[in-house]
Design an enzyme around this catalytic site. Structure first.
Site, PDB file in Angstrom:
ATOM      1  N   TYR A 158      16.770  64.835  40.218  1.00 55.74           N
ATOM      2  CA  TYR A 158      17.790  64.991  41.267  1.00 55.74           C
ATOM      3  C   TYR A 158      17.188  65.713  42.489  1.00 55.74           C
ATOM      4  O   TYR A 158      17.596  65.499  43.619  1.00 55.74           O
ATOM      5  CB  TYR A 158      19.015  65.728  40.711  1.00 55.74           C
ATOM      6  CG  TYR A 158      20.276  65.457  41.494  1.00 55.74           C
ATOM      7  CD1 TYR A 158      20.810  64.171  41.582  1.00 55.74           C
ATOM      8  CD2 TYR A 158      20.939  66.481  42.161  1.00 55.74           C
ATOM      9  CE1 TYR A 158      21.964  63.921  42.303  1.00 55.74           C
ATOM     10  CE2 TYR A 158      22.097  66.238  42.881  1.00 55.74           C
ATOM     11  CZ  TYR A 158      22.608  64.957  42.953  1.00 55.74           C
ATOM     12  OH  TYR A 158      23.757  64.716  43.669  1.00 55.74           O
ATOM     13  N   LYS A 165      23.016  69.612  47.566  1.00 57.22           N
ATOM     14  CA  LYS A 165      24.349  69.891  46.979  1.00 57.22           C
ATOM     15  C   LYS A 165      24.618  71.403  46.926  1.00 57.22           C
ATOM     16  O   LYS A 165      25.751  71.833  47.101  1.00 57.22           O
ATOM     17  CB  LYS A 165      24.473  69.279  45.579  1.00 57.22           C
ATOM     18  CG  LYS A 165      24.522  67.749  45.562  1.00 57.22           C
ATOM     19  CD  LYS A 165      25.662  67.173  46.373  1.00 57.22           C
ATOM     20  CE  LYS A 165      25.798  65.662  46.158  1.00 57.22           C
ATOM     21  NZ  LYS A 165      26.652  65.033  47.193  1.00 57.22           N
TER      22      LYS A 165
HETATM   23  N1  LIG Z   1      27.556  58.348  41.556  1.00 59.72           N
HETATM   24  C1  LIG Z   1      27.416  59.520  40.957  1.00 59.72           C
HETATM   25  O1  LIG Z   1      27.010  59.602  39.806  1.00 59.72           O
HETATM   26  C2  LIG Z   1      27.788  60.792  41.693  1.00 59.72           C
HETATM   27  C3  LIG Z   1      27.979  61.965  40.948  1.00 59.72           C
HETATM   28  C4  LIG Z   1      28.321  63.141  41.627  1.00 59.72           C
HETATM   29  C5  LIG Z   1      28.451  63.128  43.005  1.00 59.72           C
HETATM   30  N2  LIG Z   1      28.256  61.961  43.697  1.00 59.72           N
HETATM   31  C6  LIG Z   1      28.409  61.998  45.156  1.00 59.72           C
HETATM   32  O2  LIG Z   1      29.444  61.134  45.546  1.00 59.72           O
HETATM   33  C7  LIG Z   1      29.258  60.791  46.912  1.00 59.72           C
HETATM   34  C8  LIG Z   1      29.422  59.285  47.090  1.00 59.72           C
HETATM   35  O3  LIG Z   1      28.370  58.587  46.458  1.00 59.72           O
HETATM   36  P1  LIG Z   1      28.587  57.294  45.563  1.00 59.72           P
HETATM   37  O4  LIG Z   1      28.002  57.585  44.249  1.00 59.72           O
HETATM   38  O5  LIG Z   1      29.977  56.824  45.671  1.00 59.72           O
HETATM   39  O6  LIG Z   1      27.587  56.233  46.221  1.00 59.72           O
HETATM   40  P2  LIG Z   1      27.775  55.194  47.426  1.00 59.72           P
HETATM   41  O7  LIG Z   1      26.407  54.666  47.700  1.00 59.72           O
HETATM   42  O8  LIG Z   1      28.839  54.230  47.139  1.00 59.72           O
HETATM   43  O9  LIG Z   1      28.258  56.130  48.619  1.00 59.72           O
HETATM   44  C9  LIG Z   1      27.356  56.889  49.406  1.00 59.72           C
HETATM   45  C10 LIG Z   1      27.811  56.695  50.834  1.00 59.72           C
HETATM   46  O10 LIG Z   1      27.053  57.514  51.728  1.00 59.72           O
HETATM   47  C11 LIG Z   1      26.935  56.765  52.934  1.00 59.72           C
HETATM   48  N3  LIG Z   1      25.877  57.274  53.785  1.00 59.72           N
HETATM   49  C12 LIG Z   1      24.561  57.481  53.467  1.00 59.72           C
HETATM   50  N4  LIG Z   1      23.890  57.909  54.564  1.00 59.72           N
HETATM   51  C13 LIG Z   1      24.811  58.003  55.570  1.00 59.72           C
HETATM   52  C14 LIG Z   1      24.740  58.374  56.944  1.00 59.72           C
HETATM   53  N5  LIG Z   1      23.585  58.749  57.526  1.00 59.72           N
HETATM   54  N6  LIG Z   1      25.884  58.327  57.683  1.00 59.72           N
HETATM   55  C15 LIG Z   1      27.058  57.949  57.124  1.00 59.72           C
HETATM   56  N7  LIG Z   1      27.181  57.577  55.837  1.00 59.72           N
HETATM   57  C16 LIG Z   1      26.058  57.599  55.079  1.00 59.72           C
HETATM   58  C17 LIG Z   1      26.645  55.351  52.452  1.00 59.72           C
HETATM   59  O11 LIG Z   1      26.891  54.400  53.474  1.00 59.72           O
HETATM   60  C18 LIG Z   1      27.642  55.239  51.306  1.00 59.72           C
HETATM   61  O12 LIG Z   1      28.885  54.740  51.773  1.00 59.72           O
HETATM   62  C19 LIG Z   1      27.889  61.335  47.315  1.00 59.72           C
HETATM   63  O13 LIG Z   1      28.052  62.596  47.942  1.00 59.72           O
HETATM   64  C20 LIG Z   1      27.218  61.528  45.957  1.00 59.72           C
HETATM   65  O14 LIG Z   1      26.186  62.489  45.983  1.00 59.72           O
HETATM   66  C21 LIG Z   1      27.940  60.808  43.073  1.00 59.72           C
END
Ligand SMILES: NC(=O)c1ccc[n+]([C@@H]2O[C@H](COP(=O)([O-])OP(=O)(O)OC[C@H]3O[C@@H](n4cnc5c(N)ncnc54)[C@H](O)[C@@H]3O)[C@@H](O)[C@H]2O)c1
Length: 258
Positions: A158, A165
Site C-alpha cells: 500500500y 491516507k
Molecule cells: N477499493 C478499495 O478496496 C478501497 C478501500 C478503502 C478505501 N478506498 C478508497 O476509496 C476511494 C475510491 O476508490 P475506488 O476504490 O472506488 O476506485 P475508483 O478507481 O473507482 O475511484 C477512484 C477515483 O479517483 C479519481 N481520480 C484519480 N485521480 C484523480 C484526479 N487527479 N482528479 C480527480 N479525480 C481523480 C478517478 O477518476 C476515480 O473516479 C479512494 O479514496 C480509495 O483510496 C478504496
C-alpha cells in the site's frame, strides 16, 4: 419521504459502476438527494454521464483535483446549479503511480510521493474550502471521504498510498475543527478491500482480500453498497453530532491483532 429529500450533493470519484463513489451516490439518490458529479479524463466521461443520467443528475463536469482552476470552476458551477447552496460532498478520489504500489515504500521518488499526497489528501482540503461558503449559505453541511487501514498500519504494497491516507485522516480532524463552527461536519469511511479500478493497481490485492476473509471477525468481503449505507448515515441528519471520525466498514478486520 427519503432522508435526503431536498438535499443537494456533489460526488467526486465515480469512474464506473464499481466505484465506491457510485455505491454512495446510489444510496443518496435513493434517499431523494439531487446530485452533481465530476469525472476525471475523457476516457471515463461517457460512463460517468450515463450513470449520472440514471439518477437524474443536473450537472456532470470535468475535474482534475490537482488543478485549483478546475476545483474553483466546479464549485462555481455547483453554486449556479444549486442556487448557491450545497448540503453534501462526497470525496472518493485517490491516485498513486502503479510502480509505487508494488516495490518498496523506501524507493518512492520525491515527485511521485507529492503527487500521491496531492491527489489523495490535499484535494480534500481544497474541496472542503471551496464547499464551505455554499454549505454555510444553507446553515451547514456534511462531507465524507474514503480512507483505508493502510494509513494507520503498514500494509505491504500500500506504500505511499498509506502515507497519503494518514495525511487524509489527520486532515479530516483539522477540517472538522475549523468547519464545525459553521455546522459543517466531515467524516471518513475506512473500507475493507473492494474490487474497483483503483484497487486493481495495488499489487497483491487478491492477498489483501484473502487475508480479510480468513482473519476478519465476519470472514467475508464488503461491497460498495455496504460503504454506501455507512456513508448515507454519516452524511444524514442522523449523524448530526458526529464529526471528525472514521467508521470502519471492513467486516471488523481493523479490530484484530493477528
Ligand atoms: N477499493 C478499495 O478496496 C478501497 C478501500 C478503502 C478505501 N478506498 C478508497 O476509496 C476511494 C475510491 O476508490 P475506488 O476504490 O472506488 O476506485 P475508483 O478507481 O473507482 O475511484 C477512484 C477515483 O479517483 C479519481 N481520480 C484519480 N485521480 C484523480 C484526479 N487527479 N482528479 C480527480 N479525480 C481523480 C478517478 O477518476 C476515480 O473516479 C479512494 O479514496 C480509495 O483510496 C478504496
Amino acid at each position: 419521504m427519503g432522508i435526503f429529500e431536498g438535499k443537494r450533493g456533489l460526488v467526486l470519484g465515480v469512474a464506473n459502476k464499481r466505484s465506491i463513489a457510485w455505491g454512495i451516490a446510489q444510496r443518496l439518490a435513493a434517499g431523494g438527494a439531487e446530485l452533481a458529479f465530476t469525472f476525471q479524463g475523457e476516457r471515463i466521461e461517457s460512463s460517468v454521464r450515463d450513470l449520472a443520467a440514471s439518477v437524474g443528475s443536473p450537472l456532470v463536469t470535468a475535474c482534475d483535483v490537482r488543478s485549483d482552476d478546475d476545483v474553483g470552476r466546479v464549485f462555481r458551477e455547483v453554486g449556479e446549479t444549486f442556487e448557491g447552496q450545497l448540503d453534501l460532498l462526497v470525496h472518493s478520489v485517490a491516485y498513486a503511480a502503479a510502480e509505487d504500489l508494488e516495490g518498496r515504500f523506501t524507493d518512492t521518488p520525491r515527485d511521485r510521493f507529492w503527487m500521491a499526497l496531492d491527489v489523495s489528501a490535499y484535494s480534500l482540503v481544497a474541496c472542503a474550502r471551496a464547499a464551505e461558503p455554499l454549505m454555510d449559505a444553507g446553515g451547514g453541511g456534511s462531507i465524507l471521504t474514503m480512507t483505508y487501514l493502510g494509513g494507520e498500519r503498514a500494509v505491504p504494497h500500500y506504500n505511499v498510498m498509506g502515507v497519503a491516507k494518514a495525511t487524509l485522516d489527520a486532515s479530516v480532524r483539522y477540517l472538522a475543527w475549523d468547519l464545525g463552527q459553521k455546522n459543517i461536519r466531515i467524516n471518513a469511511v475506512s473500507a475493507g478491500p473492494v474490487r474497483t479500478l483503483a484497487a486493481r493497481s495495488i499489487a497483491g490485492f487478491p492477498t489483501m482480500e484473502a487475508i480479510v476473509e480468513e482473519r476478519s471477525p465476519l470472514h467475508r468481503h464488503i461491497g460498495a453498497d455496504d460503504v454506501g449505507a455507512a456513508a448515507a448515515y454519516l452524511l444524514s441528519e442522523d449523524a448530526r453530532n458526529v464529526t471528525g471520525t472514521t467508521l470502519y466498514v471492513d467486516s471488523g478486520y481493523h479490530a484484530m491483532g493477528m
